[in-house]
Design a protein around this motif. Structure first.
Motif, PDB file in Angstrom:
ATOM      1  N   LEU A  76       0.806  -1.226   0.000  1.00 38.56           N
ATOM      2  CA  LEU A  76       0.000   0.000   0.000  1.00 38.56           C
ATOM      3  C   LEU A  76       0.834   1.268   0.000  1.00 38.56           C
ATOM      4  O   LEU A  76       0.360   2.319  -0.436  1.00 38.56           O
ATOM      5  N   CYS A  77       2.076   1.194   0.499  1.00 34.85           N
ATOM      6  CA  CYS A  77       2.873   2.393   0.705  1.00 34.85           C
ATOM      7  C   CYS A  77       4.012   2.478  -0.303  1.00 34.85           C
ATOM      8  O   CYS A  77       4.724   1.507  -0.539  1.00 34.85           O
ATOM      9  N   GLN A  78       4.196   3.655  -0.851  1.00 35.37           N
ATOM     10  CA  GLN A  78       5.258   3.876  -1.832  1.00 35.37           C
ATOM     11  C   GLN A  78       6.550   4.359  -1.183  1.00 35.37           C
ATOM     12  O   GLN A  78       7.609   4.301  -1.797  1.00 35.37           O
ATOM     13  N   GLY A  79       6.450   4.848   0.053  1.00 37.82           N
ATOM     14  CA  GLY A  79       7.633   5.300   0.770  1.00 37.82           C
ATOM     15  C   GLY A  79       8.089   4.270   1.787  1.00 37.82           C
ATOM     16  O   GLY A  79       7.692   3.104   1.743  1.00 37.82           O
ATOM     17  N   ARG A  80       8.908   4.694   2.730  1.00 32.32           N
ATOM     18  CA  ARG A  80       9.438   3.774   3.732  1.00 32.32           C
ATOM     19  C   ARG A  80       8.333   3.306   4.664  1.00 32.32           C
ATOM     20  O   ARG A  80       7.337   4.013   4.888  1.00 32.32           O
ATOM     21  N   ILE A  81       8.492   2.130   5.189  1.00 24.65           N
ATOM     22  CA  ILE A  81       7.552   1.603   6.174  1.00 24.65           C
ATOM     23  C   ILE A  81       8.321   1.306   7.454  1.00 24.65           C
ATOM     24  O   ILE A  81       9.463   0.843   7.428  1.00 24.65           O
ATOM     25  N   THR A  82       7.665   1.607   8.580  1.00 21.46           N
ATOM     26  CA  THR A  82       8.315   1.525   9.883  1.00 21.46           C
ATOM     27  C   THR A  82       7.409   0.798  10.861  1.00 21.46           C
ATOM     28  O   THR A  82       6.196   1.010  10.883  1.00 21.46           O
ATOM     29  N   GLY A  83       8.005  -0.054  11.681  1.00 22.18           N
ATOM     30  CA  GLY A  83       7.287  -0.687  12.770  1.00 22.18           C
ATOM     31  C   GLY A  83       7.808  -0.185  14.096  1.00 22.18           C
ATOM     32  O   GLY A  83       9.011   0.016  14.258  1.00 22.18           O
ATOM     33  N   VAL A  84       6.902   0.028  15.062  1.00 19.95           N
ATOM     34  CA  VAL A  84       7.305   0.496  16.382  1.00 19.95           C
ATOM     35  C   VAL A  84       6.686  -0.414  17.440  1.00 19.95           C
ATOM     36  O   VAL A  84       5.511  -0.767  17.369  1.00 19.95           O
ATOM     37  N   ASP A  85       7.509  -0.805  18.407  1.00 22.06           N
ATOM     38  CA  ASP A  85       7.061  -1.664  19.494  1.00 22.06           C
ATOM     39  C   ASP A  85       8.045  -1.501  20.642  1.00 22.06           C
ATOM     40  O   ASP A  85       9.190  -1.103  20.421  1.00 22.06           O
ATOM     41  N   PHE A  86       7.617  -1.793  21.877  1.00 23.93           N
ATOM     42  CA  PHE A  86       8.554  -1.655  22.989  1.00 23.93           C
ATOM     43  C   PHE A  86       9.206  -2.967  23.373  1.00 23.93           C
ATOM     44  O   PHE A  86      10.072  -2.989  24.252  1.00 23.93           O
TER      45      PHE A  86
END
Length: 236
Positions: A76-86
């Motif tokens: 779905l995304c054309q730019g960077r994708i990032t995941g965040v978790d602790f």
């Protein structure tokens, strides 16, 4: 337990008696072999609902766990994708599965982003936040999105009160309340703490414009209403 590759009953007990962060660190290597991972059917249904609204630029998976949500963000995304978790344990598993994505170890109640993303998603995480904590979570997602950005996540309809599922979930929540009353550190995970009406109120207070769309692929209840909806919270 669950499958030959999944955790044993003893491992689950140790996890449940730990903090949320430590518990998921322990469970991480076997997490994808448990029912706690978001099912592909839910991911596919959410992707189908989001596809007509895209394409998007940069994407963020909030409480990404082992990275199941990347299955949605990547196409779905054309730019960077990032995941965040602790949980560093969960992030380690996510990095192995999606080496081209970016990852951030952070408490999502204090997201370290500002106007960086066009789409944020989250799957199966709201039960880890007490109602009083949701405003901080939603305010952080709001800051992380660019103007016009979208925050999307599925939310299930409450099961009928006469159903076995209703009483099973109620029993689980009561057991967790007892556990947290007598044992420290607490492990926050409640299935009945985030009804759609309360979530909509908190999102609106954070500044979002909120709509929902049904996910018919996930079935309907006896009254014909959808069993699950996708919440679409838009930053003006």
């Amino acid at each position: 337990m669950f499958s030959p590759q999944g955790p044993s009953l003893r491992e689950l007990v140790v996890q449940a008696l730990s903090s949320v962060e430590r518990g998921y660190d322990l469970l991480a290597p076997k997490f994808d072999h448990t029912p706690f991972r978001t099912p592909d059917a839910i991911l596919d249904a959410a992707a189908g609902a989001l596809r007509p609204l895209g394409p998007f630029g940069r994407g963020l998976d909030v409480c990404c766990g082992t990275g199941a949500g990347m299955r949605i963000l990547e196409p779905l995304c054309q730019g960077r994708i990032t995941g965040v978790d602790f949980s560093t344990g969960m992030l380690a598993q996510a990095r192995r599965a999606h080496p081209d994505a970016e990852w951030s170890a952070a408490d999502v109640r204090a997201l370290p982003f500002a106007a960086d993303f066009d789409l944020a998603v989250s799957f199966g995480a709201l039960g880890h936040f007490l109602p009083a904590e949701r405003p901080r979570l939603f305010a952080g997602v709001y800051r992380a999105l660019r103007p016009g950005g979208l925050f999307a996540f599925p939310i299930g309809a409450p099961p009928p009160i006469k159903s076995r599922e209703y009483w099973a979930l109620l029993g689980f929540d009561l057991a967790m309340k007892v556990r947290n009353a007598v044992w420290r550190p607490p492990f926050v995970m409640y299935y009945g703490s985030c009804p759609l009406s309360a979530v909509r109120t908190d999102l609106t207070a954070a500044g979002f414009t909120v709509t929902t769309v049904p996910l018919p692929a996930l079935g309907r209840r006896a009254d014909g209403s959808p069993r699950c909806r996708l919440v679409l919270a838009r930053k003006p």
